[in-house]
Scaffold this active site. Sequence first.
Site, PDB file in Angstrom:
ATOM      1  N   PRO A   1       0.679  -1.498  -0.143  1.00 20.31           N
ATOM      2  CA  PRO A   1       0.304  -0.337   0.037  1.00 20.31           C
ATOM      3  C   PRO A   1       1.047   1.114  -0.089  1.00 20.31           C
ATOM      4  O   PRO A   1       1.684   0.983  -0.090  1.00 20.31           O
ATOM      5  CB  PRO A   1      -0.964  -0.750   1.490  1.00 20.31           C
ATOM      6  CG  PRO A   1       0.528  -0.961   2.837  1.00 20.31           C
ATOM      7  CD  PRO A   1       1.254  -1.473   1.060  1.00 20.31           C
TER       8      PRO A   1
ATOM      9  N   GLU B   1     -13.319   1.362   8.148  1.00 20.81           N
ATOM     10  CA  GLU B   1     -12.568   1.437   8.084  1.00 20.81           C
ATOM     11  C   GLU B   1     -12.021   2.736   7.599  1.00 20.81           C
ATOM     12  O   GLU B   1     -12.385   2.522   5.567  1.00 20.81           O
ATOM     13  CB  GLU B   1     -10.674   0.869   8.016  1.00 20.81           C
ATOM     14  CG  GLU B   1      -9.480   1.406   7.613  1.00 20.81           C
ATOM     15  CD  GLU B   1      -8.686   0.252   7.164  1.00 20.81           C
ATOM     16  OE1 GLU B   1      -8.779  -0.133   6.034  1.00 20.81           O
ATOM     17  OE2 GLU B   1      -7.902  -0.382   8.329  1.00 20.81           O
TER      18      GLU B   1
ATOM     19  N   CYS C   1      -2.686   0.937   9.300  1.00 15.74           N
ATOM     20  CA  CYS C   1      -4.127   0.484   9.207  1.00 15.74           C
ATOM     21  C   CYS C   1      -4.190  -0.386  10.754  1.00 15.74           C
ATOM     22  O   CYS C   1      -5.232  -0.453  11.098  1.00 15.74           O
ATOM     23  CB  CYS C   1      -3.445  -1.116   8.763  1.00 15.74           C
ATOM     24  SG  CYS C   1      -2.084  -1.493   9.195  1.00 15.74           S
TER      25      CYS C   1
ATOM     26  N   TRP D   1       3.376  -8.804  13.769  1.00 14.29           N
ATOM     27  CA  TRP D   1       2.588  -8.309  13.707  1.00 14.29           C
ATOM     28  C   TRP D   1       1.168  -8.032  12.493  1.00 14.29           C
ATOM     29  O   TRP D   1       1.670  -9.191  11.479  1.00 14.29           O
ATOM     30  CB  TRP D   1       3.211  -6.841  12.793  1.00 14.29           C
ATOM     31  CG  TRP D   1       2.566  -5.941  12.112  1.00 14.29           C
ATOM     32  CD1 TRP D   1       1.447  -5.654  10.799  1.00 14.29           C
ATOM     33  CD2 TRP D   1       1.804  -4.804  12.331  1.00 14.29           C
ATOM     34  NE1 TRP D   1       0.928  -4.996  11.319  1.00 14.29           N
ATOM     35  CE2 TRP D   1       0.617  -3.925  11.592  1.00 14.29           C
ATOM     36  CE3 TRP D   1       2.481  -4.369  13.800  1.00 14.29           C
ATOM     37  CZ2 TRP D   1       0.828  -2.705  12.636  1.00 14.29           C
ATOM     38  CZ3 TRP D   1       1.668  -2.894  14.444  1.00 14.29           C
ATOM     39  CH2 TRP D   1       0.932  -1.943  14.080  1.00 14.29           C
TER      40      TRP D   1
ATOM     41  N   GLU E   1      -2.353  -9.050   5.622  1.00 10.05           N
ATOM     42  CA  GLU E   1      -1.924  -8.153   6.563  1.00 10.05           C
ATOM     43  C   GLU E   1      -3.424  -6.545   6.158  1.00 10.05           C
ATOM     44  O   GLU E   1      -3.068  -5.970   5.283  1.00 10.05           O
ATOM     45  CB  GLU E   1      -1.409  -7.431   6.442  1.00 10.05           C
ATOM     46  CG  GLU E   1      -1.118  -6.333   8.170  1.00 10.05           C
ATOM     47  CD  GLU E   1      -1.442  -5.180   7.905  1.00 10.05           C
ATOM     48  OE1 GLU E   1      -2.410  -4.727   8.408  1.00 10.05           O
ATOM     49  OE2 GLU E   1       0.265  -4.311   8.305  1.00 10.05           O
TER      50      GLU E   1
ATOM     51  N   LYS F   1      -9.508 -12.509  12.712  1.00  6.22           N
ATOM     52  CA  LYS F   1     -11.043 -12.089  12.804  1.00  6.22           C
ATOM     53  C   LYS F   1     -10.659 -11.263  10.665  1.00  6.22           C
ATOM     54  O   LYS F   1      -9.849 -11.740   9.609  1.00  6.22           O
ATOM     55  CB  LYS F   1     -11.482 -11.099  12.699  1.00  6.22           C
ATOM     56  CG  LYS F   1     -11.528 -11.529  13.956  1.00  6.22           C
ATOM     57  CD  LYS F   1     -13.133 -11.197  15.608  1.00  6.22           C
ATOM     58  CE  LYS F   1     -13.532 -10.267  15.192  1.00  6.22           C
ATOM     59  NZ  LYS F   1     -14.000  -9.453  16.496  1.00  6.22           N
TER      60      LYS F   1
ATOM     61  N   ALA G   1     -11.332  -5.437   1.088  1.00  8.28           N
ATOM     62  CA  ALA G   1     -12.080  -5.577  -0.034  1.00  8.28           C
ATOM     63  C   ALA G   1     -10.947  -6.167  -1.512  1.00  8.28           C
ATOM     64  O   ALA G   1     -11.366  -7.322  -1.616  1.00  8.28           O
ATOM     65  CB  ALA G   1     -12.869  -4.125  -0.820  1.00  8.28           C
TER      66      ALA G   1
ATOM     67  N   LYS H   1       5.098  -5.125  -6.482  1.00  6.73           N
ATOM     68  CA  LYS H   1       4.135  -4.115  -6.838  1.00  6.73           C
ATOM     69  C   LYS H   1       4.228  -3.092  -6.058  1.00  6.73           C
ATOM     70  O   LYS H   1       3.368  -3.156  -4.982  1.00  6.73           O
ATOM     71  CB  LYS H   1       2.916  -4.684  -7.635  1.00  6.73           C
ATOM     72  CG  LYS H   1       2.732  -3.463  -8.865  1.00  6.73           C
ATOM     73  CD  LYS H   1       1.005  -3.760  -8.684  1.00  6.73           C
ATOM     74  CE  LYS H   1       0.311  -3.243  -7.259  1.00  6.73           C
ATOM     75  NZ  LYS H   1       0.784  -1.333  -7.606  1.00  6.73           N
ATOM     76  N   PRO H   2       4.888  -2.210  -5.530  1.00  5.98           N
ATOM     77  CA  PRO H   2       4.229  -1.095  -4.672  1.00  5.98           C
ATOM     78  C   PRO H   2       2.997  -0.212  -5.383  1.00  5.98           C
ATOM     79  O   PRO H   2       2.679  -0.306  -6.804  1.00  5.98           O
ATOM     80  CB  PRO H   2       5.353   0.254  -5.106  1.00  5.98           C
ATOM     81  CG  PRO H   2       6.346  -0.307  -6.307  1.00  5.98           C
ATOM     82  CD  PRO H   2       5.564  -1.436  -6.716  1.00  5.98           C
TER      83      PRO H   2
HETATM   84  P1  ADP Z   1      -6.821   1.011  -1.332  1.00  8.31           P
HETATM   85  O1  ADP Z   1      -8.041   1.403  -0.972  1.00  8.31           O
HETATM   86  O2  ADP Z   1      -6.127   2.827  -0.904  1.00  8.31           O
HETATM   87  O3  ADP Z   1      -6.683   1.951  -3.064  1.00  8.31           O
HETATM   88  P2  ADP Z   1      -6.002  -0.807  -2.257  1.00  8.31           P
HETATM   89  O4  ADP Z   1      -6.306  -2.120  -1.047  1.00  8.31           O
HETATM   90  O5  ADP Z   1      -7.325  -1.073  -3.222  1.00  8.31           O
HETATM   91  O6  ADP Z   1      -5.993   0.271  -0.964  1.00  8.31           O
HETATM   92  O7  ADP Z   1      -4.823  -1.297  -2.753  1.00  8.31           O
HETATM   93  C1  ADP Z   1      -3.101  -1.798  -2.230  1.00  8.31           C
HETATM   94  C2  ADP Z   1      -2.354  -2.403  -2.934  1.00  8.31           C
HETATM   95  O8  ADP Z   1      -3.205  -3.135  -3.654  1.00  8.31           O
HETATM   96  C3  ADP Z   1      -2.022  -1.254  -4.423  1.00  8.31           C
HETATM   97  O9  ADP Z   1      -1.229  -1.461  -4.672  1.00  8.31           O
HETATM   98  C4  ADP Z   1      -2.663  -1.725  -4.900  1.00  8.31           C
HETATM   99  O10 ADP Z   1      -2.672  -1.199  -6.617  1.00  8.31           O
HETATM  100  C5  ADP Z   1      -3.440  -3.480  -5.158  1.00  8.31           C
HETATM  101  N1  ADP Z   1      -4.270  -3.838  -5.634  1.00  8.31           N
HETATM  102  C6  ADP Z   1      -5.621  -3.650  -5.099  1.00  8.31           C
HETATM  103  N2  ADP Z   1      -6.498  -3.960  -6.543  1.00  8.31           N
HETATM  104  C7  ADP Z   1      -6.009  -5.156  -6.885  1.00  8.31           C
HETATM  105  C8  ADP Z   1      -6.307  -6.354  -6.923  1.00  8.31           C
HETATM  106  N3  ADP Z   1      -7.996  -6.457  -7.676  1.00  8.31           N
HETATM  107  N4  ADP Z   1      -5.348  -7.199  -7.297  1.00  8.31           N
HETATM  108  C9  ADP Z   1      -3.891  -7.466  -6.894  1.00  8.31           C
HETATM  109  N5  ADP Z   1      -3.688  -6.080  -6.404  1.00  8.31           N
HETATM  110  C10 ADP Z   1      -5.044  -4.813  -6.431  1.00  8.31           C
END
Ligand code: ADP
Length: 494
Positions: A158, A390, A292, A456, A258, A460, A239, A183-184
């Site tokens: 994230p 959240e 988080c 960490w 996490e 649930k 989600a 992947k950042p």
């Molecule tokens: P936010 O709600 O703050 O955007 P996310 O959970 O969507 O947080 O994002 C956290 C990470 O997960 C990011 O690197 C994002 O690009 C990645 N991400 C978002 N959607 C997907 C997906 N469907 N599959 C894999 N990675 C994802």
Amino acid sequence: MRQVAGKSKADRYQVYVDGKWVDGASQKTFPVYDPSTEEVIAEVPDCDAKDVDRAVTAASAAFETGGWPQTTAQERGRILFRLAEKVRQNAAMLAELESRNCGKPIVEAEFDIADVATCFEYYGGLATKVMGHVNPVPDNALSLSLREPMGVAGQIIPWNYPLLMAAWKLAPALAAGCTCVLKPAEQTPLTALQLANWFEEVGLSHGVVNVITGFGESAGAPLVRHPKVNKIAFTGSAAVGKEIQKAAAETLKRVSLELGGKSPNIFFADADFEAAIDGALFGVFINQGEVCSAGSRILVEKKIYKRFLDGMTEKAKKIKLGPPLERETKMGPLVSKEQYERVRSYQELGKKEAKLAAGGGRAAKFKNGYYVEPTIFYDVENSARIAREEIFGPVAAVIPFENEADAIRIANDTPYGLAAAVWSRDIFKALRAVKAIRAGIVWVNHMQPTYVEAPWGGYKQSGFGRELGPWGIEEYLETKQVHINLNEQPIGWY
Ligand code: ADP
Ligand code: MG
């Protein structure tokens, strides 16, 4: 091409795949912003499934034939120490870039970068402490269990602690002998790309760590689906965590998640009053509340409720908002427009669901930037959406409670279970709460301190798996049973 540090208006970055700096397959890029000015500070490759395949193929080759799992634990340890040293030497540059890209106060970014180095050092040391077992089987045999790396790790992180989350993922994976595709988050890819500048120099051979930039759907999802990825480590929203677990099931990848929280910060009437007020604010407002484990539900015993709320409100109104790079700043802008709008909508929702004590809107004194006021709602019902969902921003829900049993009931009445804190000078009461709370982390008379030596992760719907400490490396290790027959006679069955 070495990557530059976000100095000019829109630096064009490449991604790091198989030991080379390359553009994305589609040649497309997307902008990265400074959330305090809303200006573009970089362009990074918009990677897609093709780039993911290249990166995974490189990581897979590094694992299968490139010799990374066969390096000695001592060698992997030394590489991690060298990487830690690079981070320390470049700490000022990394902190500034982090602060500028995600909006967190520079002083906090400096702490984060120091923690990044500590994390690489910790796992550099732990690499040589991974040990197998002799299993006491009831036969003339030697039964062993060996610990082996899981293979290729896909790591999706994230934007709230960009480089620290990268370190939490990369350090244990590399110590274990895994290879990585990181992947950042699309909002904050810059410090992870900087880190990749040093991979070759510290001794990470081609393909051992690959860093690709892109969006969740187009770059994250193909990584989760890729058949050559053995393990997915994810930190992010619940989600997306659920989506990832579903998608990973197709190829039965190992998964650690996490996810979010709605962590209770519980204040009994006998707590040290000044420390408690401070702890309530720190718990929910540090890092703009983009944490988080934020103590976003503040549970206060009725006996001190009014005085506590007044004390908190008075201090919250004085929190110094400002540009992240100014050293006096205690709260910067939110990370992105999307996050700003999300938090703003919860501020509006809160006004319908509860009473407002402080904040509640955009921080008006800033012309640009995603600044919101530290916001405190009170008399919040634990069933309200602002107490259940959240928010990931500086929005606190203060909830009164009658007694100890009431506090525990409210604390546990949440789908999440990442963290909690209890404030009391009564050790018996505090420890009863520690045992009764269903969460992966419980602090007593403090909230948020995090150490690489301690586990960490959540209960649930806050996910599963544990990062940091020896638990963190377990997430990247398989266990192999080896049976060595010591009996020279035939089995004698047929
Ligand atoms: P936010 O709600 O703050 O955007 P996310 O959970 O969507 O947080 O994002 C956290 C990470 O997960 C990011 O690197 C994002 O690009 C990645 N991400 C978002 N959607 C997907 C997906 N469907 N599959 C894999 N990675 C994802
Ligand atoms: Mg998202």
